[in-house]
Scaffold this motif. Structure first.
Motif, PDB file in Angstrom:
ATOM      1  N   LEU A  59     -23.719  46.937 -21.816  1.00 51.69           N
ATOM      2  CA  LEU A  59     -22.509  46.900 -22.642  1.00 51.69           C
ATOM      3  C   LEU A  59     -22.222  45.494 -23.152  1.00 51.69           C
ATOM      4  O   LEU A  59     -21.825  45.305 -24.307  1.00 51.69           O
ATOM      5  CB  LEU A  59     -21.314  47.446 -21.860  1.00 51.69           C
ATOM      6  N   PHE A  60     -22.419  44.496 -22.300  1.00 52.69           N
ATOM      7  CA  PHE A  60     -22.222  43.112 -22.731  1.00 52.69           C
ATOM      8  C   PHE A  60     -23.176  42.766 -23.870  1.00 52.69           C
ATOM      9  O   PHE A  60     -22.771  42.193 -24.886  1.00 52.69           O
ATOM     10  CB  PHE A  60     -22.410  42.140 -21.565  1.00 52.69           C
ATOM     11  N   LEU A  61     -24.460  43.108 -23.705  1.00 60.21           N
ATOM     12  CA  LEU A  61     -25.446  42.760 -24.732  1.00 60.21           C
ATOM     13  C   LEU A  61     -25.197  43.496 -26.043  1.00 60.21           C
ATOM     14  O   LEU A  61     -25.572  43.009 -27.109  1.00 60.21           O
ATOM     15  CB  LEU A  61     -26.858  43.031 -24.222  1.00 60.21           C
ATOM     16  N   LEU A  62     -24.569  44.650 -25.984  1.00 56.92           N
ATOM     17  CA  LEU A  62     -24.238  45.401 -27.197  1.00 56.92           C
ATOM     18  C   LEU A  62     -22.925  44.953 -27.832  1.00 56.92           C
ATOM     19  O   LEU A  62     -22.627  45.345 -28.960  1.00 56.92           O
ATOM     20  CB  LEU A  62     -24.161  46.898 -26.884  1.00 56.92           C
ATOM     21  N   SER A  63     -22.179  44.128 -27.129  1.00 54.48           N
ATOM     22  CA  SER A  63     -20.865  43.720 -27.622  1.00 54.48           C
ATOM     23  C   SER A  63     -20.947  42.437 -28.445  1.00 54.48           C
ATOM     24  O   SER A  63     -21.935  41.709 -28.421  1.00 54.48           O
ATOM     25  CB  SER A  63     -19.907  43.501 -26.446  1.00 54.48           C
ATOM     26  N   ALA A  64     -19.862  42.166 -29.142  1.00 56.40           N
ATOM     27  CA  ALA A  64     -19.754  40.924 -29.910  1.00 56.40           C
ATOM     28  C   ALA A  64     -19.716  39.704 -28.998  1.00 56.40           C
ATOM     29  O   ALA A  64     -20.013  38.593 -29.428  1.00 56.40           O
ATOM     30  CB  ALA A  64     -18.508  40.971 -30.781  1.00 56.40           C
ATOM     31  N   LEU A  73     -34.202  37.881 -22.362  1.00 57.03           N
ATOM     32  CA  LEU A  73     -34.619  38.684 -21.223  1.00 57.03           C
ATOM     33  C   LEU A  73     -33.619  38.389 -20.124  1.00 57.03           C
ATOM     34  O   LEU A  73     -33.473  37.250 -19.689  1.00 57.03           O
ATOM     35  CB  LEU A  73     -36.029  38.313 -20.761  1.00 57.03           C
ATOM     36  N   MET A  74     -32.898  39.410 -19.714  1.00 55.22           N
ATOM     37  CA  MET A  74     -31.872  39.253 -18.680  1.00 55.22           C
ATOM     38  C   MET A  74     -32.342  39.915 -17.395  1.00 55.22           C
ATOM     39  O   MET A  74     -32.688  41.096 -17.394  1.00 55.22           O
ATOM     40  CB  MET A  74     -30.562  39.904 -19.124  1.00 55.22           C
TER      41      MET A  74
END
Length: 97
Positions: A59-64, A73-74
């Motif tokens: 969700l964080f990576l998809l957010s602004a 790479l996380m």
């Protein structure tokens, strides 16, 4: 998402041992249970990850809020990758390198 020219806008997540039905069966199997528990003791946080923890990273990576994260790479592995990299991690960037 703002992407600089030539940048790769995709992300990758490297999950560690996540508590799922598949891994739960490995923890219950007499042939694998001891090995799984020994492995989990080697993870710095000392436990399996939760599916919700990986989902929150997605969700964080998809957010602004992740606008400055480009082509990353996380690791979501309880610190295992950092532990395995040893004291050399993270390497400090120098112009000569």
């Amino acid at each position: 998402m703002e992407t600089p020219p030539g940048a790769w806008p995709a992300h990758a997540i490297a999950p560690g041992f996540i508590d799922t039905p598949m891994t739960q069966s490995a923890r219950k199997d007499p042939q694998t249970a001891a090995g799984v528990e020994a492995f989990l003791k080697s993870v710095p946080v000392g436990r399996a990850g939760l599916p919700d923890e990986v989902a929150e990273l997605v969700l964080f990576l998809l957010s602004a809020k992740s606008g400055y994260c480009v082509g990353t790479l996380m690791y979501c592995d309880g610190g295992l990758d950092a532990k395995l990299c040893g004291l050399e991690w993270p390497r400090v960037w120098t112009p000569e390198a």
